[in-house]
Design a protein around this motif. Structure first.
Motif, mmCIF file in Angstrom:
data_model
loop_
_atom_site.group_PDB
_atom_site.id
_atom_site.type_symbol
_atom_site.label_atom_id
_atom_site.label_comp_id
_atom_site.label_asym_id
_atom_site.label_seq_id
_atom_site.Cartn_x
_atom_site.Cartn_y
_atom_site.Cartn_z
ATOM 1 N N SER A 171 6.446 -0.983 12.419
ATOM 2 C CA SER A 171 5.439 -1.536 13.319
ATOM 3 C C SER A 171 4.177 -0.685 13.429
ATOM 4 O O SER A 171 3.085 -1.223 13.626
ATOM 5 N N ALA A 172 4.276 0.630 13.316
ATOM 6 C CA ALA A 172 3.105 1.502 13.429
ATOM 7 C C ALA A 172 2.589 1.966 12.071
ATOM 8 O O ALA A 172 1.723 2.829 12.001
ATOM 9 N N ALA A 173 3.099 1.406 10.997
ATOM 10 C CA ALA A 173 2.724 1.842 9.648
ATOM 11 C C ALA A 173 1.779 0.851 8.982
ATOM 12 O O ALA A 173 1.783 -0.333 9.292
ATOM 13 N N MET A 174 0.979 1.379 8.066
ATOM 14 C CA MET A 174 0.189 0.528 7.189
ATOM 15 C C MET A 174 0.938 0.504 5.862
ATOM 16 O O MET A 174 1.259 1.560 5.312
ATOM 17 N N VAL A 175 1.230 -0.684 5.372
ATOM 18 C CA VAL A 175 1.999 -0.822 4.139
ATOM 19 C C VAL A 175 1.220 -1.715 3.184
ATOM 20 O O VAL A 175 0.775 -2.797 3.564
ATOM 21 N N MET A 176 1.040 -1.234 1.941
ATOM 22 C CA MET A 176 0.363 -2.053 0.932
ATOM 23 C C MET A 176 1.034 -1.871 -0.422
ATOM 24 O O MET A 176 1.716 -0.870 -0.655
ATOM 25 N N VAL A 177 0.850 -2.843 -1.288
ATOM 26 C CA VAL A 177 1.473 -2.829 -2.608
ATOM 27 C C VAL A 177 0.845 -1.737 -3.466
ATOM 28 O O VAL A 177 -0.373 -1.658 -3.604
ATOM 29 N N ALA A 178 1.703 -0.877 -4.041
ATOM 30 C CA ALA A 178 1.254 0.139 -5.001
ATOM 31 C C ALA A 178 1.492 -0.362 -6.430
ATOM 32 O O ALA A 178 0.683 -0.117 -7.320
ATOM 33 N N GLN A 179 2.612 -1.052 -6.651
ATOM 34 C CA GLN A 179 2.931 -1.673 -7.943
ATOM 35 C C GLN A 179 3.541 -3.049 -7.652
ATOM 36 O O GLN A 179 4.414 -3.161 -6.793
ATOM 37 N N PRO A 180 3.104 -4.087 -8.335
ATOM 38 C CA PRO A 180 3.616 -5.440 -8.095
ATOM 39 C C PRO A 180 5.121 -5.536 -8.369
ATOM 40 O O PRO A 180 5.702 -4.678 -9.025
ATOM 41 N N PRO A 181 5.747 -6.613 -7.887
ATOM 42 C CA PRO A 181 7.187 -6.799 -8.081
ATOM 43 C C PRO A 181 7.577 -6.827 -9.557
ATOM 44 O O PRO A 181 6.855 -7.349 -10.395
ATOM 45 N N ALA A 182 8.736 -6.222 -9.825
ATOM 46 C CA ALA A 182 9.317 -6.233 -11.169
ATOM 47 C C ALA A 182 10.823 -6.393 -11.012
ATOM 48 O O ALA A 182 11.397 -5.985 -9.998
ATOM 49 N N ALA A 183 11.450 -6.996 -12.000
ATOM 50 C CA ALA A 183 12.908 -7.169 -11.954
ATOM 51 C C ALA A 183 13.586 -5.806 -11.891
ATOM 52 O O ALA A 183 13.189 -4.874 -12.586
ATOM 53 N N LYS A 184 14.588 -5.678 -11.032
ATOM 54 C CA LYS A 184 15.340 -4.432 -10.906
ATOM 55 C C LYS A 184 16.376 -4.377 -12.026
ATOM 56 O O LYS A 184 17.193 -5.274 -12.173
#
Length: 118
Positions: A9-22
């Motif tokens: 809730s108090a964090a800023m979260v953004m994509v660093a690398q797009p989704p990839a299959a695990k």
């Protein structure tokens, strides 16, 4: 295995690398699936910034839990994020760490555009 809920809730979260299959097994290229649902699992690297510190976390999420276009820099919400400590031994060497899993990763770009238009 112990799961520790993570408050975002108090964090800023953004994509660093797009989704990839695990990948479950690098030797065979087998893709990981959720053992309960059979849904393909994905990893999304996110920049997690809170309290003046930032770190890149690799978050595992079911493919069905990815919502919106997740390109580098996209602000996202992480639903049901938990941390799981792990330990294993490979070739006589012990390794340990923390893995992260979420129920969903949702782009906040569309939500912000919608609320501005209202």
């Amino acid at each position: 295995m112990r799961q520790i809920p993570v408050d975002t809730s108090a964090a800023m979260v953004m994509v660093a690398q797009p989704p990839a299959a695990k990948v479950k097994d690098r030797r065979t290229g087998e893709i990981a699936t959720d053992p309960e649902t059979g849904v393909r699992m994905m990893t999304v690297d996110v920049l997690f910034a809170s309290n003046g510190e930032a770190e890149v976390l690799s978050v595992t999420v079911p493919e069905t839990g990815i919502t919106g276009e997740l390109v580098m820099g996209t602000p996202v919400g992480l639903t049901g994020l938990v941390a799981r400590p792990w330990e294993n031994e490979f070739n006589g060497q012990k390794r340990h760490g923390i893995s992260f899993r979420a129920v969903a990763v949702t782009s906040l770009v569309q939500a912000a555009s919608t609320s501005k238009a209202a």
